[in-house]
Design a protein around this motif. Structure first.
Motif, PDB file in Angstrom:
ATOM      1  N   GLN A 126      -6.301  -1.339   2.278  1.00 49.30           N
ATOM      2  CA  GLN A 126      -6.142  -1.725   1.043  1.00 49.30           C
ATOM      3  C   GLN A 126      -5.327  -3.177   0.634  1.00 49.30           C
ATOM      4  N   TRP A 127      -4.128  -3.269   1.575  1.00 51.15           N
ATOM      5  CA  TRP A 127      -3.526  -4.545   1.217  1.00 51.15           C
ATOM      6  C   TRP A 127      -4.253  -5.818   1.821  1.00 51.15           C
TER       7      TRP A 127
ATOM      8  N   ARG B 107       0.997   4.279  -2.609  1.00 43.42           N
ATOM      9  CA  ARG B 107       0.749   5.957  -2.481  1.00 43.42           C
ATOM     10  C   ARG B 107       2.024   6.555  -2.637  1.00 43.42           C
TER      11      ARG B 107
ATOM     12  N   TRP C  31       0.844  -0.939  -0.031  1.00 46.64           N
ATOM     13  CA  TRP C  31       0.046   0.118   0.120  1.00 46.64           C
ATOM     14  C   TRP C  31       0.840   1.212   0.080  1.00 46.64           C
TER      15      TRP C  31
ATOM     16  N   CYS D 251      -5.636   2.366   4.386  1.00 41.95           N
ATOM     17  CA  CYS D 251      -4.504   1.543   4.734  1.00 41.95           C
ATOM     18  C   CYS D 251      -5.086   0.296   4.820  1.00 41.95           C
TER      19      CYS D 251
END
Lengths: 423, 240
Positions: free
Chosen positions: A79-80, A58, A54, A77
């Motif tokens: 997303q993973w 970003r 992630w 945060c």
């Protein structure tokens, strides 16, 4: 003393009131502690490799004037986790003509090769799974298992692209192991040991005690190790095995779901391994400035725990800085061609790293450690490092300032938007 | 960095002049160009991203950020429309459907239907070009999502209304572009997600405030008996 050994003995002594040296079931306590240690290392890999995907996205977003994933959870945060769950839920496809055993086993081999290196990584003064006396050699050897895994994946998929990717990957890894081994050899010569803790112990907490600033040859060895580590990790600009413009995805093209995830997992875990090896070999490892390892070993109670935590934090901080650099390199440099890749290795890195190892030997023979020449060399190299850092900051500022006024004129807003301001 | 190295020569001869220099120049170039590139990418970490985070994290609606000439969903200001049918005639797809009739009581022309099928419209802008009274125009509305297909037909005339007889200069000022559309279709886009419009609700919906400056004339008898929606009304005589 190894912290795991110590903990196992403590377990036997406090829980069973027995002497670990004579108690017949001590090995069970050792096995339990080893299992817990492996789980902890695995948790570190998972907790590191997940969010770094992630963070990398970003950073990539900001480098490309985008934002990156910021929807899933606060600022994206989670997303993973979403990506990971998605991959777990996907169907595990096996191509009809694939060599099934090889195809199925390949991701585990790749992952084992990466994970094996964690055994000897010194995370802190005593935070290490096993301080092998052949530590660095072990890392080089066990990460070579990845080559077998990638070749198996490429061959077992029974697809042209996968085979191309696997063979390229193998060629690349085998080639770049030579310069990386030579660069690490320079360090091994300086430290006089292959043990990772020994190498860290041969350095100190202050930058002028690090191997990277010891002499010009080690400085060059550090850069060469970094380049060849990136190449060994199949990262851009050396990500030919995954070059999507030529071979769509490389060795992992036929994989799906969880097995595919394992390849990615290993790639990001490997990023940490190369950063950690560079840190321990060149950047002083976990050494706390001003605190000698003996003082840490003699400390008792909470002071001991505090020193351990501090050394762990220092090691992780240095490693994270290097990981950030690797990420930034990925989004800066374009991919090399196959012939350029091989030329970079065999014409440039191999002879130069051999030269640097020889140079280190020469300096060791000619220059007395702690003598005036040694200190002049350290000071000069530290000055070089500071100058490079200063020039870098100046250049970054100049690039920024070149566009600032035009942006203000066109957009009516300030261009300044520091990384900690999350859009 | 690679092609500058000259090809290898016979080992018995000395390498051509400059080979060694080219070798070290390649190293220097590799390092310095990587250094330059890294500093450029690093400087972007401190620059404002260009992304507009549609639809929620924005300072003002995207409609207001679009250029004035943006060709969005069509809109008619009925206060300025003379029912000249130029737009209906020029539309290549026939997505504009206008009907008008003469009121037998007052003798005035009344428009009973002004429908635009935005599902059919290809946003060519010919109708807006041809409109002499600045009545029909493209707005900057682009969120044309609706919940049922029949909502894609916009009914600009809900009740039969008198066609203006004013000259272009005397007409009321063109309403702010998009204001009529926003009142007509609350289900447009995401701005009012709480309202789900069914066909019945749409037909029974209150007529948008499209009052003519003059007093609203009594509608013609055959039209008045029809349903409130102009779309359902029986077709009166076609205006010339």
């Amino acid at each position: 003393m190894n912290i795991m050994h110590y903990l196992a003995d403590l377990l036997v002594r406090s829980l069973f009131k027995a002497d670990p040296a004579t108690w017949p079931y001590t090995w069970i306590a050792y096995a339990v502690v080893i299992g817990v240690g492996a789980l902890l290392a695995f948790a570190f890999v998972a907790i590191f490799a997940g969010p770094v995907t992630w963070i990398e996205r970003r950073i990539a977003g900001r480098i490309q004037s985008r934002i990156g994933p910021n929807r899933n959870g606060p600022q994206g945060c989670l997303q993973w986790l979403a990506d990971g769950i998605k991959c777990w839920l996907k169907e595990d496809l096996v191509p009809a003509t694939a060599d099934k055993p090889l195809y199925l086993a390949a991701p585990y081999l790749v992952f084992t090769g990466m994970f094996g290196a964690f055994v000897v990584l010194p995370f802190g003064a005593h935070v290490i799974a096993a301080d092998l006396n052949v530590g660095l050699l072990y890392i080089l050897a066990v990460t070579s298992l990845v080559v077998v895994g990638l070749l198996m994946a490429g061959w077992g998929s029974n697809s042209k692209w996968a085979l191309f990717g696997g063979v390229r990957s193998a060629a690349q890894l085998v080639s770049y192991e030579v310069p990386s081994a030579f660069s690490l050899m320079a360090v091994v010569l300086m430290a006089g040991t292959l043990s990772t803790q020994g190498i860290v112990g041969a350095q100190g907490g202050w930058p002028w005690q690090w191997f990277v600033f010891r002499n010009p040859f080690l400085f060059a060895a550090f850069i060469m190790y970094f380049i060849s580590a990136i190449a060994e990790g199949n990262r851009t600009p050396f990500d030919l095995p995954e070059a999507e413009s030529e071979i769509i995805a490389g060795y992992n093209i036929e994989y799906s779901g969880m097995r595919f995830l394992f390849f990615l997992f290993a790639e990001w875990a490997n990023m940490w391994i190369m950063a950690a090896v560079a840190t321990l070999a060149f950047l002083g490892g976990w050494q706390i400035p001003g605190i000698s390892p003996e003082r840490i070993a003699e400390a008792k109670g909470w002071t001991f725990v505090g020193w351990q935590a501090l050394s762990f934090a220092i090691f992780v901080f240095k490693g994270t800085c290097l990981v950030f650099t690797i990420i930034q390199i990925r989004w800066t440099l374009p991919r090399l061609r196959v012939d350029q890749l091989m030329i970079t290795c065999w014409k440039y890195l191999v002879p130069l790293s051999m030269g640097s190892a020889t140079g280190v030997l020469l300096l060791m023979a000619l220059v007395r450690e702690g003598g005036i020449v040694d200190w002049v060399m350290r000071g000069a190299m530290l000055l070089v490092g500071l100058l490079v850092a200063g020039a870098y900051i100046r250049k970054v500022r100049a690039t920024f300032m070149a566009d600032r006024d035009n942006y203000k004129k066109m957009e009516g807003r300030d261009l300044w938007y520091p990384p900690y301001r999350l859009p | 960095m690679v092609p500058t190295v000259p090809p290898a020569v016979s080992p018995h001869r000395r390498p051509p002049r400059g080979t060694v220099r080219a070798y070290f120049r390649n190293i220097r170039l590799a390092l310095s160009t990587a250094f330059d590139g890294m500093s450029v990418t690093m400087s972007y970490m401190f620059r404002r991203p260009l992304t507009i985070q549609y639809p929620d994290k924005i300072d003002k609606p995207v409609q207001e950020m679009l250029p004035e000439s943006y060709r969005g969903v069509l809109e008619v200001d009925m206060d300025r429309c003379t029912v000249c049918l130029q737009c209906q005639k020029i539309c290549p797809l026939g997505c504009i459907n206008i009907e008008s009739c003469k009121n037998p009581e007052t003798g005035n022309r009344e428009v009973t239907k002004f429908d635009i099928d935005i599902g059919l419209c290809m946003y060519c802008g010919l109708c807006a070009e041809t409109c002499n009274f600045d009545a029909l125009d493209h707005t900057r509305e682009f969120e044309a999502t609706v919940t049922t297909p029949d909502q894609m037909i916009l009914h600009f005339v809900e009740k039969p209304r008198e066609v203006t007889k004013l000259k272009a200069a005397e007409m009321p000022v063109r309403k702010h572009k998009g204001s009529i559309l926003q009142k007509m279709i609350p289900a447009f886009g995401r701005r009012h997600p709480q309202e789900v419009w069914t066909p019945t609700a749409y037909a029974a919906a209150p007529v948008p405030a499209l009052k003519a400056p003059t007093a609203t004339p009594k509608p013609a008898a055959p039209v008045a008996s029809a349903a409130p929606s102009a779309a359902d009304s029986p077709t009166p005589e076609q205006a010339p």
